[in-house]
Write a protein that holds these residues in place. Structure first.
Motif, PDB file in Angstrom:
ATOM      1  N   SER A  38     -13.776  -3.743  12.432  1.00 36.28           N
ATOM      2  CA  SER A  38     -12.561  -4.241  11.787  1.00 36.28           C
ATOM      3  C   SER A  38     -11.533  -3.112  11.706  1.00 36.28           C
ATOM      4  N   TYR A  39     -10.354  -3.335  12.296  1.00 35.76           N
ATOM      5  CA  TYR A  39      -9.330  -2.285  12.325  1.00 35.76           C
ATOM      6  C   TYR A  39      -8.110  -2.615  11.458  1.00 35.76           C
ATOM      7  N   THR A  40      -8.173  -3.683  10.677  1.00 35.25           N
ATOM      8  CA  THR A  40      -7.021  -4.061   9.865  1.00 35.25           C
ATOM      9  C   THR A  40      -6.616  -2.930   8.926  1.00 35.25           C
ATOM     10  N   LYS A  41      -7.579  -2.324   8.261  1.00 31.90           N
ATOM     11  CA  LYS A  41      -7.283  -1.235   7.341  1.00 31.90           C
ATOM     12  C   LYS A  41      -6.717  -0.026   8.084  1.00 31.90           C
ATOM     13  N   ASP A  42      -7.233   0.219   9.282  1.00 26.48           N
ATOM     14  CA  ASP A  42      -6.720   1.340  10.081  1.00 26.48           C
ATOM     15  C   ASP A  42      -5.251   1.131  10.428  1.00 26.48           C
ATOM     16  N   TYR A  43      -4.889  -0.095  10.819  1.00 24.65           N
ATOM     17  CA  TYR A  43      -3.483  -0.389  11.101  1.00 24.65           C
ATOM     18  C   TYR A  43      -2.633  -0.191   9.849  1.00 24.65           C
ATOM     19  N   ASP A  44      -3.099  -0.710   8.720  1.00 23.41           N
ATOM     20  CA  ASP A  44      -2.326  -0.568   7.484  1.00 23.41           C
ATOM     21  C   ASP A  44      -2.117   0.895   7.120  1.00 23.41           C
ATOM     22  N   MET A  58       0.843  -1.187   0.000  1.00 23.96           N
ATOM     23  CA  MET A  58       0.000   0.000   0.000  1.00 23.96           C
ATOM     24  C   MET A  58       0.884   1.244   0.000  1.00 23.96           C
ATOM     25  N   SER A  59       0.694   2.119  -0.971  1.00 30.28           N
ATOM     26  CA  SER A  59       1.457   3.358  -1.029  1.00 30.28           C
ATOM     27  C   SER A  59       0.699   4.458  -0.294  1.00 30.28           C
ATOM     28  N   ALA A  64     -11.059  12.844  14.026  1.00 27.38           N
ATOM     29  CA  ALA A  64     -10.255  11.817  14.681  1.00 27.38           C
ATOM     30  C   ALA A  64     -10.596  10.433  14.144  1.00 27.38           C
ATOM     31  N   THR A  65      -9.576   9.566  14.064  1.00 23.19           N
ATOM     32  CA  THR A  65      -9.780   8.142  13.819  1.00 23.19           C
ATOM     33  C   THR A  65      -9.735   7.446  15.165  1.00 23.19           C
ATOM     34  N   THR A  66     -10.787   6.721  15.504  1.00 21.07           N
ATOM     35  CA  THR A  66     -10.871   6.085  16.816  1.00 21.07           C
ATOM     36  C   THR A  66     -10.745   4.571  16.662  1.00 21.07           C
ATOM     37  N   MET A  67     -10.043   3.955  17.619  1.00 20.73           N
ATOM     38  CA  MET A  67      -9.855   2.512  17.621  1.00 20.73           C
ATOM     39  C   MET A  67     -10.090   2.003  19.042  1.00 20.73           C
TER      40      MET A  67
END
Length: 366
Positions: free
Chosen positions: A131-137, A1-2, A345-348
């Motif tokens: 789902s937070y996978t995309k947030d981590y990426d 991912m760029s 904000a992005t919240t996790m």
């Protein structure tokens, strides 16, 4: 991912609707520390003010403050308590141009994505089930960019101090260059130094969780020894501290601000006890930040969130976004930030000890 920063789209002030807008009104502050009636209060978004027929951006903004027009035409965003008698303060309670003030929310929005969005979708909230996978990426790519081109500010609660793995992960991130500033309280620094000095936090072993005999003295002994040394760096040197968050922050020369609480033990020498001095010191680091990551500390998160605008004007005049993350195991805490108006904000919702370890692995520093 760029990764690439989104392009800022300024308002089209040549549109006919803007031509009918009046100039913004500025009147003198009646005394030190107070604004005139009808003052305009800022948000985290870009705000433009019409002055002599031209629209000017208030560049260094923050929430809940006043806008002051300086003699050179610059607009400064100033907290109420820091106003000086005679400062020319912007008036206006609308932000659609009717008072010569325009709030620009969609500067970084993707028009095509907005057009394709469905009016109704499931699971738009943020919870333990999200789902937070995309947030981590995305965050991993962002931090790789920010390491070289931005300024990463961490806002940390004491939860990291209680776990050996979390301390090691954060230390690795700092030593790899992924930290340009730290905001925290007395507890984070105290228990992290306790972990380095005595391998406990609040008297409990940071790996086995076993409570040590007389361990309830450990954090007080550490505070006392640091105070006797006169500073955290001096304590690290005299007691040959070799690991931990504060160790890496000091050794890497990363600026930090520790702000106090009414419940603090000690506190450590660097802890700022005056709330307003502490807020000013925090803002000095926030003003430099392009990514702010708030972890397991509700009050510090809200404070930092209120100081953090959604944009930053770079020295070359480019306007870029400021990224704000808030991570906590409690849904209430992350939603509290949104309730305060920090909509960008992005919240996790997750355990921050797991979060920081996963992040360090994703960045390849562990």
């Amino acid at each position: 991912m760029s990764f690439s920063l989104p392009v800022y789209r300024a308002p089209d002030f040549s549109a006919p609707a803007f031509a009918r807008c009046p100039n913004a009104r500025f009147v003198p502050a009646p005394c030190d520390g107070a604004a005139p009636d009808g003052y305009h209060s800022t948000s985290m978004y870009p705000e433009y003010f019409r002055i002599d027929g031209r629209w000017t951006l208030a560049e260094e903004s923050r929430m809940d403050s006043c806008v002051v027009l300086r003699g050179n035409g610059r607009l400064d965003v100033v907290e109420l308590r820091n106003l000086k008698q005679g400062d020319l303060v912007a008036l206006g309670r609308t932000d659609d141009g009717a008072d010569g003030i325009y709030l620009h929310i969609g500067g970084f929005a993707d028009p095509e994505a907005q057009a394709e969005a469905d009016a109704f979708t499931f699971r738009q909230g943020r919870s333990r089930e999200t789902s937070y996978t995309k947030d981590y990426d995305r965050l991993i790519q962002l931090l790789r960019h920010e390491k070289e081109h931005g300024n990463i500010l961490w806002v940390m609660g004491p939860a990291f101090s209680f776990d050996a793995g979390a301390r090691a992960a954060m230390q690795a991130l700092v030593e790899a260059g992924y930290a340009h500033g730290l905001l925290a309280g007395n507890a984070l620094a105290t228990h992290d130094l306790e972990g380095a000095h005595l391998h406990t936090a609040l008297g409990q072993d940071i790996y086995t969780q076993q409570s040590m005999p007389g361990g309830h003295y450990n954090h007080l002994d550490v505070i006392n020894r640091v105070r006797r040394c006169g500073s955290i760096p001096r304590f690290i040197q005299e007691y040959n501290i070799q690991d931990g968050i504060m160790y890496s922050i000091v050794k890497q020369g990363v600026p930090f601000v520790l702000t106090g609480s009414i419940r603090d033990d000690g506190p450590l020498p660097e802890v700022i006890g005056d709330a307003y001095q502490g807020q000013a010191a925090m803002r000095s680091l926030v003003k430099q930040a392009t990514t702010v990551i708030c972890l397991a500390t509700m009050l510090h998160t809200i404070a930092a969130g209120n100081m953090t605008p959604s944009f930053r004007v770079l020295p070359d005049g480019t306007i870029r976004p400021v990224y704000l993350y808030t991570v906590d195991a409690d849904e209430f805490v992350v939603n509290k930030l949104l309730d305060r108006g920090s909509l960008c904000a992005t919240t996790m919702v997750t355990n921050v000890q797991d979060f920081i370890t996963k992040l360090a692995h994703g960045l390849g520093v562990l």
